[in-house]
Motif scaffolding. Structure first.
Motif, PDB file in Angstrom:
ATOM      1  N   UNK A  89       0.729  -1.222   0.177  1.00  0.00           N
ATOM      2  CA  UNK A  89       0.073  -0.021   0.100  1.00  0.00           C
ATOM      3  C   UNK A  89       0.766   1.339   0.157  1.00  0.00           C
ATOM      4  N   UNK A  90       1.896   1.058   0.958  1.00  0.00           N
ATOM      5  CA  UNK A  90       2.709   2.557   0.715  1.00  0.00           C
ATOM      6  C   UNK A  90       3.805   2.329  -0.284  1.00  0.00           C
ATOM      7  N   UNK A  91       4.370   1.378  -0.151  1.00  0.00           N
ATOM      8  CA  UNK A  91       5.716   1.305  -1.186  1.00  0.00           C
ATOM      9  C   UNK A  91       4.980   0.684  -2.706  1.00  0.00           C
ATOM     10  N   UNK A  92       3.845   0.690  -2.910  1.00  0.00           N
ATOM     11  CA  UNK A  92       3.141   0.016  -3.907  1.00  0.00           C
ATOM     12  C   UNK A  92       3.821   0.373  -5.477  1.00  0.00           C
ATOM     13  N   UNK A  93       4.654   1.563  -5.504  1.00  0.00           N
ATOM     14  CA  UNK A  93       5.284   1.578  -6.653  1.00  0.00           C
ATOM     15  C   UNK A  93       6.463   1.127  -7.016  1.00  0.00           C
ATOM     16  N   UNK A  94       7.021   0.433  -5.858  1.00  0.00           N
ATOM     17  CA  UNK A  94       8.075  -0.426  -5.865  1.00  0.00           C
ATOM     18  C   UNK A  94       7.864  -1.861  -5.577  1.00  0.00           C
ATOM     19  N   UNK A  95       6.623  -2.133  -5.776  1.00  0.00           N
ATOM     20  CA  UNK A  95       6.227  -3.491  -5.860  1.00  0.00           C
ATOM     21  C   UNK A  95       7.050  -4.681  -6.667  1.00  0.00           C
ATOM     22  N   UNK A  96       7.392  -5.576  -6.157  1.00  0.00           N
ATOM     23  CA  UNK A  96       8.284  -6.461  -6.950  1.00  0.00           C
ATOM     24  C   UNK A  96       7.359  -7.419  -7.794  1.00  0.00           C
ATOM     25  N   UNK A  97       7.842  -7.762  -9.108  1.00  0.00           N
ATOM     26  CA  UNK A  97       7.157  -8.790  -9.645  1.00  0.00           C
ATOM     27  C   UNK A  97       8.057 -10.263  -9.962  1.00  0.00           C
ATOM     28  N   UNK A  98       9.063 -10.191  -9.040  1.00  0.00           N
ATOM     29  CA  UNK A  98      10.133 -11.150  -9.012  1.00  0.00           C
ATOM     30  C   UNK A  98       9.931 -12.101  -7.830  1.00  0.00           C
ATOM     31  N   UNK A  99       9.638 -13.264  -7.857  1.00  0.00           N
ATOM     32  CA  UNK A  99       9.302 -14.363  -6.830  1.00  0.00           C
ATOM     33  C   UNK A  99      10.110 -14.266  -5.808  1.00  0.00           C
ATOM     34  N   UNK A 100       9.464 -14.163  -4.476  1.00  0.00           N
ATOM     35  CA  UNK A 100      10.533 -13.981  -3.402  1.00  0.00           C
ATOM     36  C   UNK A 100      10.702 -12.813  -3.023  1.00  0.00           C
ATOM     37  N   UNK A 101      10.706 -11.563  -3.818  1.00  0.00           N
ATOM     38  CA  UNK A 101      11.080 -10.238  -3.122  1.00  0.00           C
ATOM     39  C   UNK A 101       9.887  -9.408  -3.130  1.00  0.00           C
ATOM     40  N   UNK A 103      10.025  -5.837  -2.903  1.00  0.00           N
ATOM     41  CA  UNK A 103      10.072  -4.380  -3.494  1.00  0.00           C
ATOM     42  C   UNK A 103      11.537  -4.612  -4.263  1.00  0.00           C
ATOM     43  N   UNK A 104      11.323  -3.573  -5.577  1.00  0.00           N
ATOM     44  CA  UNK A 104      12.285  -3.381  -6.236  1.00  0.00           C
ATOM     45  C   UNK A 104      12.636  -1.943  -6.622  1.00  0.00           C
ATOM     46  N   UNK A 105      13.991  -1.471  -6.550  1.00  0.00           N
ATOM     47  CA  UNK A 105      13.921  -0.029  -6.621  1.00  0.00           C
ATOM     48  C   UNK A 105      15.216   0.226  -7.142  1.00  0.00           C
ATOM     49  N   UNK A 106      15.560   1.424  -7.769  1.00  0.00           N
ATOM     50  CA  UNK A 106      17.018   1.900  -8.164  1.00  0.00           C
ATOM     51  C   UNK A 106      17.452   2.895  -6.980  1.00  0.00           C
ATOM     52  N   UNK A 107      18.845   2.035  -6.636  1.00  0.00           N
ATOM     53  CA  UNK A 107      19.621   2.225  -5.532  1.00  0.00           C
ATOM     54  C   UNK A 107      19.940   3.907  -5.504  1.00  0.00           C
ATOM     55  N   UNK A 108      19.588   4.961  -4.570  1.00  0.00           N
ATOM     56  CA  UNK A 108      19.720   6.072  -4.729  1.00  0.00           C
ATOM     57  C   UNK A 108      21.389   6.464  -4.215  1.00  0.00           C
ATOM     58  N   UNK A 109      21.809   5.527  -3.899  1.00  0.00           N
ATOM     59  CA  UNK A 109      23.529   5.696  -3.510  1.00  0.00           C
ATOM     60  C   UNK A 109      24.286   5.291  -4.840  1.00  0.00           C
ATOM     61  N   UNK A 110      24.172   3.773  -5.257  1.00  0.00           N
ATOM     62  CA  UNK A 110      24.805   3.329  -6.607  1.00  0.00           C
ATOM     63  C   UNK A 110      24.376   3.356  -8.002  1.00  0.00           C
ATOM     64  N   UNK A 111      22.623   3.733  -7.841  1.00  0.00           N
ATOM     65  CA  UNK A 111      22.310   3.936  -9.171  1.00  0.00           C
ATOM     66  C   UNK A 111      21.678   2.392  -9.891  1.00  0.00           C
ATOM     67  N   UNK A 112      22.028   1.350  -9.214  1.00  0.00           N
ATOM     68  CA  UNK A 112      21.683  -0.124  -9.584  1.00  0.00           C
ATOM     69  C   UNK A 112      20.354  -0.537  -9.258  1.00  0.00           C
ATOM     70  N   UNK A 113      19.608  -1.410  -9.748  1.00  0.00           N
ATOM     71  CA  UNK A 113      18.605  -1.803  -9.462  1.00  0.00           C
ATOM     72  C   UNK A 113      18.745  -2.911  -8.303  1.00  0.00           C
TER      73      UNK A 113
END
Length: 234
Positions: A89-101, A103-113
């Motif tokens: 609900x809160x992090x819905x825009x980062x919801x993961x489509x990968x089994x077992x995860x 959330x997924x996001x672009x790391x603000x520190x190193x720029x990697x997913x």
């Protein structure tokens, strides 16, 4: 993450705390009107009342049962069980489509997913969870390899909502030997890029807490428990 996105998370977080945490905490508290809701240790019950409140009157014995439940285990359990809803609900825009995860996001520190499993606090996993979590990460890396996607070992992470690296129990530290475990400020910094976001999130929850006053309900429950305790002594 831009400022509008951060503010959206804070607003959703307040709504989550109000509807998911505070509401369920109150519902669970309302159930505690009978001694059968507690695992009463007769060897220590009177002692705890005497120790904490100065005498072992039925009212203080009721407090000795109720306070630890509603101020400790109940709210901790509620927060932990509602964590998945926070992700949905809160992090819905980062919801993961990968089994077992979670959330997924672009790391603000190193720029990697990053592929992230979220956990509530620094002591919320046990020995068996280590294997479960690392197996999920291995599956993600195998999938990436199959799809010819470049993935570093530290692109799979555990995000712990509160606490710090120093607070992590031995099982988190075992995972951290292979995959990064970010806790508290560090986790939210990687997610949002804002070193202050963790404290802003705490303050958002605190603003909702200002709306809550269940003191009358608690006194009513103490009275009912005290009557039951008194009847057992007679």
């Amino acid at each position: 993450m831009n400022e509008n996105e951060k503010q959206a998370i804070l607003l959703k977080a307040k709504d989550f705390f109000r509807k998911r945490i505070a509401k369920n905490h109150k519902i669970n508290t309302q159930k505690l009107t009978s001694l059968k809701q507690f695992n009463v240790n007769p060897f220590t019950h009177k002692y705890l009342a005497q120790f904490a409140f100065g005498d072992s009157s039925p009212e203080n014995m009721a407090k000795a049962l109720l306070y630890p439940r509603i101020l400790g285990t109940s709210i901790s359990t509620t927060f932990g069980t509602q964590l998945q809803y926070f992700c949905n609900e809160v992090l819905s825009s980062y919801a993961s489509t990968t089994s077992g995860m979670d959330i997924e996001f672009i790391d603000a520190i190193d720029g990697r997913k990053k592929y992230c499993q979220t956990k509530a606090g620094p002591n919320t996993i046990n020995y068996d969870d280590v294997t479960t979590i690392t197996n999920h990460f291995k599956a993600v890396r195998n999938l990436a390899r199959t799809n010819h996607l470049k993935m570093n070992l530290d692109d799979c992470i555990v995000g712990v909502f509160y606490g710090s690296k120093e607070d992590l129990n031995q099982f988190y530290k075992k995972i951290d030997e292979e995959y990064p475990v970010y806790a508290g400020v560090e986790f939210w910094l990687h997610l949002t890029g804002d070193i202050n976001f963790y404290n802003e999130l705490i303050n958002a929850f605190a603003e909702v807490a200002d709306e809550m006053d269940s003191s009358a309900l608690i006194q009513e429950i103490i009275h009912k428990l005290a009557l039951e305790i008194s009847s057992q002594d007679n």
